[in-house]
Design an enzyme around this catalytic site. Structure first.
Site, PDB file in Angstrom:
ATOM      1  N   ARG A  51     -21.635 -59.938  20.889  1.00 20.47           N
ATOM      2  CA  ARG A  51     -22.035 -59.512  22.148  1.00 20.47           C
ATOM      3  C   ARG A  51     -23.424 -59.886  22.515  1.00 20.47           C
ATOM      4  NH1 ARG A  51     -21.981 -53.224  20.610  1.00 20.47           N
ATOM      5  NH2 ARG A  51     -23.099 -54.205  18.994  1.00 20.47           N
ATOM      6  N   LYS A 148     -13.403 -56.683   3.241  1.00 19.86           N
ATOM      7  CA  LYS A 148     -13.591 -55.273   2.828  1.00 19.86           C
ATOM      8  C   LYS A 148     -14.604 -54.323   3.705  1.00 19.86           C
ATOM      9  CE  LYS A 148     -16.940 -54.332  -0.704  1.00 19.86           C
ATOM     10  NZ  LYS A 148     -17.362 -54.278  -2.088  1.00 19.86           N
ATOM     11  N   ASP A 177     -11.020 -60.795  -0.811  1.00 18.97           N
ATOM     12  CA  ASP A 177     -11.581 -60.265  -1.756  1.00 18.97           C
ATOM     13  C   ASP A 177     -12.659 -61.417  -2.519  1.00 18.97           C
ATOM     14  OD1 ASP A 177     -12.703 -59.075  -4.388  1.00 18.97           O
ATOM     15  OD2 ASP A 177     -11.014 -57.751  -4.593  1.00 18.97           O
ATOM     16  N   HIS A 178     -13.892 -61.361  -2.161  1.00 20.31           N
ATOM     17  CA  HIS A 178     -14.579 -62.557  -2.671  1.00 20.31           C
ATOM     18  C   HIS A 178     -14.556 -62.728  -4.325  1.00 20.31           C
ATOM     19  CE1 HIS A 178     -17.907 -59.925  -2.841  1.00 20.31           C
ATOM     20  NE2 HIS A 178     -18.234 -60.611  -3.757  1.00 20.31           N
ATOM     21  N   LYS A 182     -13.742 -66.829  -6.959  1.00 12.59           N
ATOM     22  CA  LYS A 182     -14.412 -67.410  -7.883  1.00 12.59           C
ATOM     23  C   LYS A 182     -13.842 -68.362  -8.740  1.00 12.59           C
ATOM     24  CE  LYS A 182     -17.993 -63.558  -8.090  1.00 12.59           C
ATOM     25  NZ  LYS A 182     -19.279 -64.370  -7.888  1.00 12.59           N
ATOM     26  N   HIS A 240     -12.214 -54.908  -6.264  1.00 12.06           N
ATOM     27  CA  HIS A 240     -12.515 -56.021  -7.179  1.00 12.06           C
ATOM     28  C   HIS A 240     -11.932 -55.775  -8.851  1.00 12.06           C
ATOM     29  CE1 HIS A 240     -15.077 -57.116  -3.801  1.00 12.06           C
ATOM     30  NE2 HIS A 240     -16.052 -56.365  -4.322  1.00 12.06           N
ATOM     31  N   LYS A 331     -24.488 -49.598 -10.351  1.00 17.23           N
ATOM     32  CA  LYS A 331     -25.480 -50.021  -9.991  1.00 17.23           C
ATOM     33  C   LYS A 331     -26.773 -49.621 -10.719  1.00 17.23           C
ATOM     34  CE  LYS A 331     -23.767 -50.553  -5.488  1.00 17.23           C
ATOM     35  NZ  LYS A 331     -23.379 -52.168  -5.383  1.00 17.23           N
TER      36      LYS A 331
HETATM   37  P1  NAP Z   1     -23.559 -56.432  10.820  1.00 22.28           P
HETATM   38  O1  NAP Z   1     -24.830 -57.345   9.995  1.00 22.28           O
HETATM   39  O2  NAP Z   1     -23.719 -55.385  11.228  1.00 22.28           O
HETATM   40  O3  NAP Z   1     -23.032 -57.428  11.974  1.00 22.28           O
HETATM   41  C1  NAP Z   1     -21.979 -57.270  12.755  1.00 22.28           C
HETATM   42  C2  NAP Z   1     -21.642 -58.133  13.646  1.00 22.28           C
HETATM   43  O4  NAP Z   1     -20.487 -57.675  14.549  1.00 22.28           O
HETATM   44  C3  NAP Z   1     -22.786 -58.706  14.476  1.00 22.28           C
HETATM   45  O5  NAP Z   1     -22.581 -60.005  14.765  1.00 22.28           O
HETATM   46  C4  NAP Z   1     -22.730 -57.974  15.839  1.00 22.28           C
HETATM   47  O6  NAP Z   1     -23.198 -58.909  16.875  1.00 22.28           O
HETATM   48  C5  NAP Z   1     -21.057 -57.945  15.955  1.00 22.28           C
HETATM   49  N1  NAP Z   1     -20.464 -56.999  16.847  1.00 22.28           N
HETATM   50  C6  NAP Z   1     -20.918 -55.574  16.677  1.00 22.28           C
HETATM   51  N2  NAP Z   1     -20.136 -55.009  17.731  1.00 22.28           N
HETATM   52  C7  NAP Z   1     -19.401 -55.784  18.362  1.00 22.28           C
HETATM   53  C8  NAP Z   1     -18.417 -55.622  19.541  1.00 22.28           C
HETATM   54  N3  NAP Z   1     -18.243 -54.598  20.174  1.00 22.28           N
HETATM   55  N4  NAP Z   1     -18.349 -57.070  19.941  1.00 22.28           N
HETATM   56  C9  NAP Z   1     -18.311 -58.223  19.235  1.00 22.28           C
HETATM   57  N5  NAP Z   1     -18.926 -58.044  18.393  1.00 22.28           N
HETATM   58  C10 NAP Z   1     -19.436 -56.984  17.892  1.00 22.28           C
HETATM   59  O7  NAP Z   1     -22.418 -56.573   9.569  1.00 22.28           O
HETATM   60  P2  NAP Z   1     -22.065 -57.653   8.410  1.00 22.28           P
HETATM   61  O8  NAP Z   1     -22.829 -57.185   7.230  1.00 22.28           O
HETATM   62  O9  NAP Z   1     -22.000 -59.033   8.873  1.00 22.28           O
HETATM   63  O10 NAP Z   1     -20.799 -57.251   8.193  1.00 22.28           O
HETATM   64  C11 NAP Z   1     -19.274 -57.429   8.761  1.00 22.28           C
HETATM   65  C12 NAP Z   1     -18.298 -57.131   8.033  1.00 22.28           C
HETATM   66  O11 NAP Z   1     -18.089 -57.829   6.865  1.00 22.28           O
HETATM   67  C13 NAP Z   1     -18.148 -55.685   7.721  1.00 22.28           C
HETATM   68  O12 NAP Z   1     -16.702 -55.133   8.132  1.00 22.28           O
HETATM   69  C14 NAP Z   1     -18.573 -55.451   6.409  1.00 22.28           C
HETATM   70  O13 NAP Z   1     -18.007 -54.271   5.871  1.00 22.28           O
HETATM   71  C15 NAP Z   1     -17.738 -56.602   5.790  1.00 22.28           C
HETATM   72  N6  NAP Z   1     -18.564 -57.045   4.614  1.00 22.28           N
HETATM   73  C16 NAP Z   1     -19.953 -57.527   4.841  1.00 22.28           C
HETATM   74  C17 NAP Z   1     -20.768 -57.849   3.710  1.00 22.28           C
HETATM   75  C18 NAP Z   1     -22.209 -58.214   3.676  1.00 22.28           C
HETATM   76  O14 NAP Z   1     -22.575 -58.946   2.675  1.00 22.28           O
HETATM   77  N7  NAP Z   1     -22.913 -58.176   4.671  1.00 22.28           N
HETATM   78  C19 NAP Z   1     -19.848 -57.866   2.419  1.00 22.28           C
HETATM   79  C20 NAP Z   1     -18.684 -57.318   2.600  1.00 22.28           C
HETATM   80  C21 NAP Z   1     -18.013 -56.996   3.513  1.00 22.28           C
HETATM   81  P3  NAP Z   1     -23.661 -57.918  18.119  1.00 22.28           P
HETATM   82  O15 NAP Z   1     -24.441 -56.725  17.881  1.00 22.28           O
HETATM   83  O16 NAP Z   1     -24.281 -59.121  18.981  1.00 22.28           O
HETATM   84  O17 NAP Z   1     -22.377 -57.720  18.847  1.00 22.28           O
END
Ligand code: NAP
Length: 484
Positions: A51, A148, A177-178, A182, A240, A331
């Site tokens: 967004r 996930k 599932d990363h 590996k 995992h 953890k």
């Molecule tokens: P994040 O940092 O909160 O990022 C969310 C992203 O979604 C941002 O780019 C946000 O940008 C966008 N977004 C939010 N609402 C939106 C909407 N209505 N329309 C379009 N874009 C939207 O989350 P994240 O950590 O990257 O995680 C993303 C996904 O990966 C989640 O499902 C999380 O569970 C999964 N995940 C993350 C990790 C990790 O290490 N971070 C690990 C495993 C799984 P805007 O606010 O600009 O829209």
């Protein structure tokens, strides 16, 4: 040794959530590494979508900074970085609104592989899938990648599967599932099914037990409020650890193809015996002088969520009858270490006496740190002084065996994304696998919730609660040391 890099077909990859943490920390730095390795073809295009208002140049700056922060030394190659950034584009889009979709559709006119990475909250998956079709952006060859957590129980996972299935066929859905990306995990399959040595021993006649440990030193700080609704069972075991269990325990598939492998993994999950919830050890870390307690991290003084779990499982089939699988994850433990250990049985009869008779073979598969495998074998201690036996590892550490090419083993994301482009689903979870895993974990979690089960405390920097040690000691066994 020179590794073979085979470029993938030209593609358009749209990363919804392209400005988020996962995209900046893992996805884009991983793609940049593949670019540098020569795996991205001419004309590969990566389109960030979120967004936030910005243009393509603004997005390139954001990703340039992310690669500088998370891309390691490769980020210093300015010429490559500039060329990679040149292939990036950005669209401002709202998953739940109408803005931006026409712009994205206009960008997607090329006849190349189309992949859509849903790096956003799962609540947005349905809206994204629907709009991709409504605007004619997705076709029946397109792929979607989802992260996930895939649900928080069987009902929500089923509903998520149904949401996706309304718009995409199973062969188009890549559930990441990363751990499966590996290098060692794939090597486990190569070692098991590519050698004559191991398969004859891979059963209850020769294996005493199997241990799977995924230990972390970090706490839940930063994502405490999310984690507190989840816990180690949902966050780590259901995905995992169960995936690792499947790979170690599955029957040889008839051939190495996505459905043949996933059919065998599914059979393992379905053969897992139900567990009495109260036989599973749960723990919560205490504060140390340097770090807060779990409850402080989670900002919930009355939290009963587990940051540690240990259990003994059995697989009810001919191969594994009677062989315990001990699983633990937590953890704030002593070291960051993920390992699968196949502990073979004692010799049926030893010709050596006393302590010399007590030696065992152990195949250890390390996922982190220092990915690799070693097989503990017994040999004679060199030198004079009679027949003294020692255990030594036959080391297959990739960094030693493969030299510079071992650098390629560091990140699973880049491999998995390239598999998406190639259309290879072998290392991704199928919908029925995910549901079967929830069907096994749900009653355990429900049992804890019904009794308001209180997790045991454990010290930060320890091996987890004492009860986890007892789980093994009662069986006359011990956990392997957690070492980083
Ligand atoms: P994040 O940092 O909160 O990022 C969310 C992203 O979604 C941002 O780019 C946000 O940008 C966008 N977004 C939010 N609402 C939106 C909407 N209505 N329309 C379009 N874009 C939207 O989350 P994240 O950590 O990257 O995680 C993303 C996904 O990966 C989640 O499902 C999380 O569970 C999964 N995940 C993350 C990790 C990790 O290490 N971070 C690990 C495993 C799984 P805007 O606010 O600009 O829209």
């Amino acid at each position: 040794m020179v590794s073979r890099v085979i470029p993938v077909d030209p593609f358009d990859l749209v990363i919804f959530g392209g400005t988020g943490d996962l995209a900046r920390r893992k996805i884009l730095p991983g793609l940049y590494r593949r670019f540098r390795a020569g795996q991205m073809p001419e004309g590969a295009r990566i389109i960030g979508a979120a967004r936030s208002e910005m243009d393509a140049e603004g997005y390139r700056q954001l990703i340039s900074a992310a690669i500088a922060e998370f891309g390691g030394t490769e980020a210093e190659d300015q010429a490559s970085l500039a060329a990679f950034l040149g292939g990036l584009d950005y669209v401002t889009i709202d998953a739940t609104g109408d803005g931006g979709w026409k712009d994205l559709a206009a960008l997607m006119s090329r006849d190349v592989v189309r992949a859509f990475y849903f790096s956003v909250a799962p609540a947005l998956f349905g809206a994204l899938a629907e709009r991709l079709h409504a605007h004619g952006i997705a076709n029946d060859q397109s792929r979607i990648v989802v992260e996930k957590p895939f649900g928080r129980d069987l009902a929500s996972a089923r509903s998520l599967n149904q949401t996706l299935a309304a718009h995409f066929d199973e062969h188009q859905i890549y559930r990441i599932d990363h751990y499966l990306g590996k290098e060692t995990v794939q090597n486990l399959m190569a070692v098991r099914f590519g050698n004559v040595l191991f398969e004859p021993l891979w059963n209850n006649h020769y294996v005493d037990h199997i241990q799977i440990t995924v230990a972390e030193t970090v706490g839940v700080g930063g994502r405490g409020s999310y984690y507190d609704k989840s816990g180690a069972m949902r966050d780590m075991v259901q995905n995992h650890l169960m995936q690792l269990l499947c790979l170690i325990a599955m029957e040889p598939p008839s051939h190495f193809d996505a459905d043949a492998v996933r059919d065998e993994k599914l059979k393992v999950i379905r053969a897992l015996q139900p567990l009495d919830p109260h036989h599973v050890v749960r723990g919560q870390y205490d504060a140390s002088t340097e770090s807060p307690s779990y409850r402080e991290d989670a900002e919930n003084a009355r939290s009963f969520t587990e940051s540690f779990v240990a259990m003994k499982c059995h697989i009810a089939n001919w191969r594994w009858a009677g062989v315990p699988f001990y699983l633990r994850t937590g953890k704030r433990l002593k070291a960051r270490s993920s390992e699968i250990a196949v502990v073979f049985q004692d010799l049926g009869h030893s010709i050596f006496e006393g302590d010399e008779a007590r030696h065992r073979n152990i195949l250890s598969i390390r996922l982190q740190p220092n990915e690799g495998m070693d097989l503990q074998v017994t040999i004679k201690e060199p030198g004079p002084g009679g027949m003294r036996l020692i255990d030594v590892p036959l080391d297959m550490t990739f960094a030693d065996a493969l030299g510079d090419d071992a650098g390629d083993v560091t990140d699973a994301y880049e491999r998995l994304i390239m598999d998406v482009i190639r259309g290879n689903q072998t290392l991704f979870m199928r919908g029925d696998e995910v549901e079967a895993a929830w069907a096994w974990t749900d009653p355990i979690i429900a049992g804890w919730e019904a009794r308001n089960d209180v997790p045991k405390h454990y010290d930060t920097g320890s091996n987890g609660p004492e009860d986890a040690m007892m789980l093994m000691h009662r069986d006359g066994r011990r956990w392997r040391e957690i070492k980083g």
